[in-house]
Enzyme design. Structure first.
Site, PDB file in Angstrom:
ATOM      1  N   HIS A 110      -5.521 -11.899 -10.342  1.00  0.00           N
ATOM      2  CA  HIS A 110      -4.353 -11.855  -9.325  1.00  0.00           C
ATOM      3  C   HIS A 110      -3.887 -13.124  -9.720  1.00  0.00           C
ATOM      4  CE1 HIS A 110      -1.456 -10.514  -6.730  1.00  0.00           C
ATOM      5  NE2 HIS A 110      -2.035  -9.986  -5.696  1.00  0.00           N
ATOM      6  N   ARG A 162       2.624  -6.891  -0.069  1.00  0.00           N
ATOM      7  CA  ARG A 162       3.095  -8.117  -0.506  1.00  0.00           C
ATOM      8  C   ARG A 162       3.715  -8.116  -1.988  1.00  0.00           C
ATOM      9  NH1 ARG A 162       0.732  -9.039   3.821  1.00  0.00           N
ATOM     10  NH2 ARG A 162      -0.692  -7.357   2.767  1.00  0.00           N
ATOM     11  N   THR A 163       2.567  -7.924  -3.007  1.00  0.00           N
ATOM     12  CA  THR A 163       2.832  -8.173  -3.994  1.00  0.00           C
ATOM     13  C   THR A 163       4.084  -7.149  -4.584  1.00  0.00           C
ATOM     14  OG1 THR A 163       0.513  -8.749  -4.200  1.00  0.00           O
ATOM     15  CG2 THR A 163       1.481  -8.440  -6.309  1.00  0.00           C
ATOM     16  N   ARG A 187       0.009  -3.198 -10.894  1.00  0.00           N
ATOM     17  CA  ARG A 187      -1.327  -3.280 -10.347  1.00  0.00           C
ATOM     18  C   ARG A 187      -2.097  -1.998 -10.649  1.00  0.00           C
ATOM     19  NH1 ARG A 187      -2.141  -5.228  -4.077  1.00  0.00           N
ATOM     20  NH2 ARG A 187      -2.009  -6.976  -5.088  1.00  0.00           N
ATOM     21  N   LYS A 245      -1.887  13.414 -15.178  1.00  0.00           N
ATOM     22  CA  LYS A 245      -2.077  14.500 -16.149  1.00  0.00           C
ATOM     23  C   LYS A 245      -2.588  14.186 -17.669  1.00  0.00           C
ATOM     24  CE  LYS A 245       2.681  15.942 -14.773  1.00  0.00           C
ATOM     25  NZ  LYS A 245       4.166  15.987 -15.377  1.00  0.00           N
TER      26      LYS A 245
HETATM   27  N1   CP Z   1      -2.028 -10.616  -1.470  1.00  0.00           N
HETATM   28  C1   CP Z   1      -1.776  -9.351  -1.985  1.00  0.00           C
HETATM   29  O1   CP Z   1      -2.121  -9.188  -3.074  1.00  0.00           O
HETATM   30  O2   CP Z   1      -1.194  -8.468  -0.865  1.00  0.00           O
HETATM   31  P1   CP Z   1      -0.906  -7.106  -1.008  1.00  0.00           P
HETATM   32  O3   CP Z   1      -2.305  -6.198  -1.292  1.00  0.00           O
HETATM   33  O4   CP Z   1      -0.213  -6.428   0.011  1.00  0.00           O
HETATM   34  O5   CP Z   1      -0.026  -6.981  -2.444  1.00  0.00           O
END
Ligand code: CP
Length: 337
Positions: free
Chosen positions: A135, A57-58, A107, A86
């Protein structure tokens, strides 16, 4: 916070008026997210989308949001395909990639890593999840969803009663959402988890200091009888020392239609940041809820695109001229009006 040029690293940066401004801009993005109109306001801009942890999603909604504003996306997914394997530092990676990009989303499994990266970046950086820490964009889309779902019954965010269920220790979406809810009035939260996976006490203290009424429970059915929202979460298996350890907690707080019918109010909204763990031993939100009109989990995911479009528009300072660079779409659009 001033949006223009800001890194978006933590909910701690946000004040209530920032959230209102963001949600107003997100509302304006609806015709573009629904493919009724096209805008080219970010034509020529490049998003560096760097995901060093699994994501559906993100990663895709950041990319889609940027594309929908007319920008282009370059992606790195996984350590093995980056020079971090590396021995390159995050800061050197930031020095290089910020020369190629106008904004970067990232991320990473380590807490604080995205802030470390941002400290060496020449362009704004958005935190797509840093370990078990935060998040922030998920919390913003969660609250945007809550606002929309509550509005159906003429309710506001103020006065919200919410049960947070599952892995509250490692669940970074919960950490960010708790901080965000603390900006509002008369919020009541019941935290439902195994005692080993309770919300970090600093977050509980901060919520209470902000005036949130916080209760703690290990009993799902008792905790969901009088709430507006049940916010379920997955056991964050990747944060445990072993799968066996995570298995101890998997499936402890399952919500299915029978439990919902017996214990929840008729309008209680069911949320989950996703992915939900649909394996038989987990199944924290049963598939038999899929036809429940109060299951908002896929509306949440859709709202993620609107909120991320709004963040890009504000941080890159084009929110005022999105419509100026737009036109109707030319292709057949199967989405219902
Ligand atoms: N909600 C969320 O962070 O989903 P993903 O891990 O798929 O990005």
């Amino acid at each position: 916070m001033i949006f223009q040029g800001a890194h978006i690293l933590s909910i701690n940066q946000f004040e209530k008026e920032n959230v209102k401004r963001l949600f107003d801009v997100a509302d304006q993005m609806q015709p573009y997210a629904l493919r009724r109109r096209v805008t080219r306001v970010l034509e020529g801009a490049i998003l560096g989308n760097m995901f060093f942890e699994a994501s559906t999603r993100t990663r895709v909604s950041f990319g889609s949001a940027f594309n929908l504003l007319g920008g282009e996306v370059r992606e790195t997914a996984g350590f093995e395909s980056s020079a971090l394997v590396k021995g390159e530092s995050l800061q050197d990676t930031a020095r290089v990639l910020s020369g190629f990009s106008d904004v970067i989303c990232m991320r990473h499994p380590a807490e604080g890593s995205v802030a470390d990266f941002a400290s060496a970046s020449r362009v704004p950086v958005m935190n797509g999840g840093d370990g078990a820490n935060e998040h922030p964009t998920q919390a913003l889309l969660d609250l945007y969803t809550i606002r929309k779902e509550m509005a159906v019954n003429d309710r506001d965010i103020d006065g919200l009663r919410l049960a947070m269920v599952g892995d509250l220790r490692f669940g970074r979406t919960v950490h960010s959402l708790c901080k965000l809810l603390s900006l509002y009035e008369n919020i009541e939260v019941v935290l439902v988890s195994p005692k080993e996976l309770t919300l970090p006490y600093e977050l509980v203290d901060d919520m209470r200091s902000a005036g949130v009424v916080v209760k703690v429970s290990e009993d799902l059915t008792q905790s969901i009888t009088d709430v507006d929202i049940v916010y379920s979460t997955r056991i964050q298996e990747e944060r445990f020392g072993s799968k066996q350890e995570a298995d101890l907690y998997r499936g402890r707080f399952r919500l299915n239609q029978a439990i919902y019918t017996e214990f929840c109010q008729p309008n209680t909204v069911i949320m989950h940041p996703l992915p939900r763990d649909s394996r038989a031993d987990a199944n924290e939100l049963s598939n038999d809820l899929d036809n429940n009109p109060n299951l908002a989990i896929f509306r949440q995911a859709d709202n993620g695109v609107l909120v991320r479009m709004a963040l890009f528009a504000l941080v890159l300072d084009v929110a005022h001229c999105v419509d100026e660079y737009s036109h109707d779409v030319r292709w057949y659009n199967a989405r219902p009006k």
